[in-house]
Design a protein around this motif. Structure first.
Motif, PDB file in Angstrom:
ATOM      1  N   ALA A 169     -10.303  -6.687   7.928  1.00 49.07           N
ATOM      2  CA  ALA A 169     -10.232  -7.190   6.910  1.00 49.07           C
ATOM      3  C   ALA A 169      -9.949  -6.038   5.683  1.00 49.07           C
ATOM      4  O   ALA A 169      -9.193  -6.149   4.212  1.00 49.07           O
ATOM      5  CB  ALA A 169     -11.772  -7.903   6.225  1.00 49.07           C
ATOM      6  N   ALA A 170     -10.412  -5.178   5.288  1.00 46.85           N
ATOM      7  CA  ALA A 170     -10.144  -3.989   4.673  1.00 46.85           C
ATOM      8  C   ALA A 170      -8.453  -3.735   4.344  1.00 46.85           C
ATOM      9  O   ALA A 170      -8.085  -3.385   3.200  1.00 46.85           O
ATOM     10  CB  ALA A 170     -11.019  -3.411   4.491  1.00 46.85           C
ATOM     11  N   ARG A 171      -7.862  -3.527   5.791  1.00 48.05           N
ATOM     12  CA  ARG A 171      -6.684  -3.314   5.833  1.00 48.05           C
ATOM     13  C   ARG A 171      -5.938  -4.397   4.887  1.00 48.05           C
ATOM     14  O   ARG A 171      -4.322  -4.314   4.213  1.00 48.05           O
ATOM     15  CB  ARG A 171      -6.135  -2.769   6.474  1.00 48.05           C
ATOM     16  CG  ARG A 171      -6.662  -1.223   7.229  1.00 48.05           C
ATOM     17  CD  ARG A 171      -5.745  -0.351   6.826  1.00 48.05           C
ATOM     18  NE  ARG A 171      -4.679  -0.261   7.825  1.00 48.05           N
ATOM     19  CZ  ARG A 171      -3.033  -0.033   7.136  1.00 48.05           C
ATOM     20  NH1 ARG A 171      -2.947  -0.120   5.717  1.00 48.05           N
ATOM     21  NH2 ARG A 171      -2.567  -0.420   7.827  1.00 48.05           N
ATOM     22  N   LEU A 172      -6.229  -5.687   5.688  1.00 53.38           N
ATOM     23  CA  LEU A 172      -5.391  -6.621   5.253  1.00 53.38           C
ATOM     24  C   LEU A 172      -5.261  -7.313   4.048  1.00 53.38           C
ATOM     25  O   LEU A 172      -3.842  -7.276   3.361  1.00 53.38           O
ATOM     26  CB  LEU A 172      -5.860  -8.329   6.019  1.00 53.38           C
ATOM     27  CG  LEU A 172      -5.921  -7.982   7.606  1.00 53.38           C
ATOM     28  CD1 LEU A 172      -6.120  -9.027   8.540  1.00 53.38           C
ATOM     29  CD2 LEU A 172      -3.667  -8.324   7.925  1.00 53.38           C
ATOM     30  N   SER A 173      -6.682  -6.683   3.420  1.00 52.92           N
ATOM     31  CA  SER A 173      -6.789  -6.792   1.842  1.00 52.92           C
ATOM     32  C   SER A 173      -5.615  -6.491   1.072  1.00 52.92           C
ATOM     33  O   SER A 173      -4.443  -6.304   0.337  1.00 52.92           O
ATOM     34  CB  SER A 173      -8.002  -6.677   1.578  1.00 52.92           C
ATOM     35  OG  SER A 173      -8.233  -7.023   0.176  1.00 52.92           O
ATOM     36  N   GLU A 174      -6.226  -5.076   1.771  1.00 50.51           N
ATOM     37  CA  GLU A 174      -4.783  -3.235   1.057  1.00 50.51           C
ATOM     38  C   GLU A 174      -3.400  -4.079   1.010  1.00 50.51           C
ATOM     39  O   GLU A 174      -2.678  -3.868   0.081  1.00 50.51           O
ATOM     40  CB  GLU A 174      -5.353  -2.015   1.338  1.00 50.51           C
ATOM     41  CG  GLU A 174      -4.595  -1.115   1.076  1.00 50.51           C
ATOM     42  CD  GLU A 174      -5.007  -0.174   2.385  1.00 50.51           C
ATOM     43  OE1 GLU A 174      -4.062   0.541   2.776  1.00 50.51           O
ATOM     44  OE2 GLU A 174      -5.653  -0.129   2.860  1.00 50.51           O
ATOM     45  N   ILE A 175      -3.267  -4.585   2.532  1.00 45.52           N
ATOM     46  CA  ILE A 175      -1.608  -4.859   2.624  1.00 45.52           C
ATOM     47  C   ILE A 175      -1.025  -6.131   1.916  1.00 45.52           C
ATOM     48  O   ILE A 175       0.286  -5.787   1.054  1.00 45.52           O
ATOM     49  CB  ILE A 175      -1.615  -5.335   4.353  1.00 45.52           C
ATOM     50  CG1 ILE A 175      -1.737  -3.814   5.007  1.00 45.52           C
ATOM     51  CG2 ILE A 175      -0.190  -5.636   4.284  1.00 45.52           C
ATOM     52  CD1 ILE A 175      -1.567  -3.881   6.296  1.00 45.52           C
ATOM     53  N   THR A 176      -1.936  -7.001   1.624  1.00 46.62           N
ATOM     54  CA  THR A 176      -1.474  -8.051   0.449  1.00 46.62           C
ATOM     55  C   THR A 176      -1.630  -7.697  -0.622  1.00 46.62           C
ATOM     56  O   THR A 176      -2.025  -8.996  -1.612  1.00 46.62           O
ATOM     57  CB  THR A 176      -2.164  -9.585   1.212  1.00 46.62           C
ATOM     58  OG1 THR A 176      -3.645  -9.287   1.373  1.00 46.62           O
ATOM     59  CG2 THR A 176      -1.890  -9.631   2.949  1.00 46.62           C
ATOM     60  N   GLY A 177      -2.628  -7.157  -1.050  1.00 42.40           N
ATOM     61  CA  GLY A 177      -2.566  -6.626  -2.719  1.00 42.40           C
ATOM     62  C   GLY A 177      -3.982  -7.719  -3.280  1.00 42.40           C
ATOM     63  O   GLY A 177      -3.483  -7.807  -4.689  1.00 42.40           O
ATOM     64  N   GLY A 178      -4.378  -8.008  -1.966  1.00 38.26           N
ATOM     65  CA  GLY A 178      -5.650  -8.580  -3.207  1.00 38.26           C
ATOM     66  C   GLY A 178      -5.229 -10.473  -2.585  1.00 38.26           C
ATOM     67  O   GLY A 178      -6.668 -10.867  -2.465  1.00 38.26           O
ATOM     68  N   SER A 179      -4.636 -10.580  -2.641  1.00 40.06           N
ATOM     69  CA  SER A 179      -3.985 -12.343  -2.447  1.00 40.06           C
ATOM     70  C   SER A 179      -4.023 -12.999  -1.551  1.00 40.06           C
ATOM     71  O   SER A 179      -4.053 -14.106  -1.558  1.00 40.06           O
ATOM     72  CB  SER A 179      -2.718 -11.897  -2.722  1.00 40.06           C
ATOM     73  OG  SER A 179      -1.565 -11.414  -2.122  1.00 40.06           O
ATOM     74  N   GLY A 180      -4.481 -12.113  -0.625  1.00 39.66           N
ATOM     75  CA  GLY A 180      -4.350 -12.822   0.911  1.00 39.66           C
ATOM     76  C   GLY A 180      -3.194 -13.284   1.309  1.00 39.66           C
ATOM     77  O   GLY A 180      -1.969 -13.513   0.867  1.00 39.66           O
ATOM     78  N   LEU A 181      -3.320 -13.315   2.759  1.00 39.45           N
ATOM     79  CA  LEU A 181      -2.505 -13.769   3.905  1.00 39.45           C
ATOM     80  C   LEU A 181      -2.042 -15.256   3.608  1.00 39.45           C
ATOM     81  O   LEU A 181      -3.233 -15.963   3.777  1.00 39.45           O
ATOM     82  CB  LEU A 181      -3.224 -13.821   5.730  1.00 39.45           C
ATOM     83  CG  LEU A 181      -3.433 -11.985   6.013  1.00 39.45           C
ATOM     84  CD1 LEU A 181      -3.777 -12.287   7.269  1.00 39.45           C
ATOM     85  CD2 LEU A 181      -2.000 -11.679   5.967  1.00 39.45           C
TER      86      LEU A 181
END
Ligand code: NAD
Length: 367
Positions: A244-256
């Motif tokens: 979850a933390a990595r996905l948040s970082e990758i999407t700049g907090g805007s989510g998938l």
């Protein structure tokens, strides 16, 4: 006539190679000489008894081969045609009439019943006992089989049949979930949980759809490396990192925007839902045992307007979508051969073991 087939006789038991009697194709059937059949995780879970196909049975539902003979009412192929064999559907229920063959109301009977709809099987063993046939309308772990016409997809004879079997289920499912069902916007963010055969096809399709962020999540680094080759822009090993933390970082907090889940694991589905952005969608493709529950936070997530859906066979009409995937392959945009490793029929148990261990993404039996 005789056919040589891999027979599974008990849940969890090995495949044994046996000579079986194959009856004559019925009016709506096509006799196919198999050239190649992919091994899919669904074969493995039916062998375990997760779905109720009666044993003994000939499994195999990613066949590719050559038409040997046709029944009286078959019109879509002729002897000599090259074909891929896909999931069966009845063709006359309300869903099929809407062009939604993947959601056929008679899917369980047509694909997992182990019998023709008239109750007969195509195979008998050396003792004269019946062996389940028509798994996904085809039972393709055999040198010859009788497939229902709905399972048969005529394909370009210039394309090597050795590569085409997995288009019948796994690749159709992964790519179709993205291209037919999710239809991601250009520049959107998509993650694939589980970078096996289905997930790898979803990654290739996400690249075709011009997603800007394509995240592959798996527990095997070798699969994640391959995912990068296929188009993943980011990879996460869920054993080593906080997903979850990595996905948040990758999407700049805007989510998938979209998630394809091929694991069927409740804890990952929950993480997938929590990693969605506004109006995001989680598409569950991975199979789980009946009775498996998943819980989602619905308090603060309400305002996201998000969707959870299950997707069958990539929501595709195989006769339409499989030729499209072959065109993408010809254009170099669906390099599915990178996932495959060949086995002989007598090595089928090794193929299943290599899939389960993660060593091989898509084992293929070459006849
Ligand atoms: P596979 O075994 O090749 O892929 C599953 C992947 O999930 C593997 O790479 C595995 O390492 C990964 N995985 C397992 N646990 C994980 C975890 N905790 N975190 C991250 N990754 C994890 O199987 P496949 O052939 O790709 O099939 C995937 C699933 O889809 C199976 O359950 C299969 O039965 C199902 N399936 C469904 C449909 C459909 O129509 N819905 C069609 C075909 C297959």
């Amino acid at each position: 006539m005789q056919t040589t087939a891999a027979v599974v006789r008990e849940h969890g038991g090995p495949f044994t190679i046996e000579d079986l009697e194959l009856d004559a194709p019925r009016h709506n059937e096509v006799r196919v000489r198999l050239v190649a059949t992919g091994i899919c995780h669904t074969d493995a879970i039916v062998r375990e008894g997760v779905y109720p196909t009666p044993l003994p049975a000939v499994l195999g539902h990613e066949g590719a081969g050559v038409v040997e003979a046709i029944g009286d009412s078959v019109t879509s192929v002729k002897p000599g045609d090259h074909v891929v064999l896909a999931a069966a559907y009845c063709g006359h229920c309300a869903r099929c009439r809407r062009g939604q063959m993947a959601y056929c109301e008679n899917l369980l009977e047509a694909d997992f019943g182990g019998r023709r709809l008239d109750g007969t099987t195509a195979f008998t063993d050396a003792e004269g006992a019946v062996v389940s046939s028509h798994f996904f309308g085809q039972s393709a772990f055999a040198t010859y089989t009788n497939a229902v016409e709905e399972s048969v997809v005529r394909v370009d004879p210039d394309v090597p049949l050795e590569h085409l079997g997995p288009l019948g289920c796994g690749f159709n499912t992964g790519a179709g979930t993205v291209l037919n069902e999710l239809k991601p916007e250009v520049g959107s963010a998509l993650a694939v949980f589980g970078a096996g055969a289905v997930g790898s096809a979803a990654i290739m399709a996400a690249k075709v759809a011009d997603c800007a962020i394509i995240v592959a999540i798996d527990i095997h680094d070798s699969r994640l490396e391959l995912a990068r080759e296929l188009g993943a822009t980011h990879v996460i090993n869920s054993r080593a990192e906080d997903v979850a933390a990595r996905l948040s970082e990758i999407t700049g907090g805007s989510g998938l925007d979209n998630v394809v889940d091929t694991t069927g694991r409740p804890e990952l589905l929950r993480q997938a839902a929590e990693s969605l952005g506004i109006r995001g969608t989680v598409a569950l493709v991975g199979a789980a045992r009946a009775g498996t529950d998943v819980s989602f936070e619905i308090g603060s997530s309400l305002v996201k307007g998000w969707t959870f859906k299950t997707v069958v066979q990539g929501s595709s009409v195989p006769q339409v979508f499989i030729p499209q995937l072959i065109q993408l392959w010809k254009d170099g945009r669906f390099p599915m051969e990178k996932l495959m490793k060949d086995y002989s029929l007598s090595q089928i148990n090794d193929g299943f073991a290599d899939s389960a261990s993660g060593a091989v993404v898509k084992p293929v039996i070459l006849f």
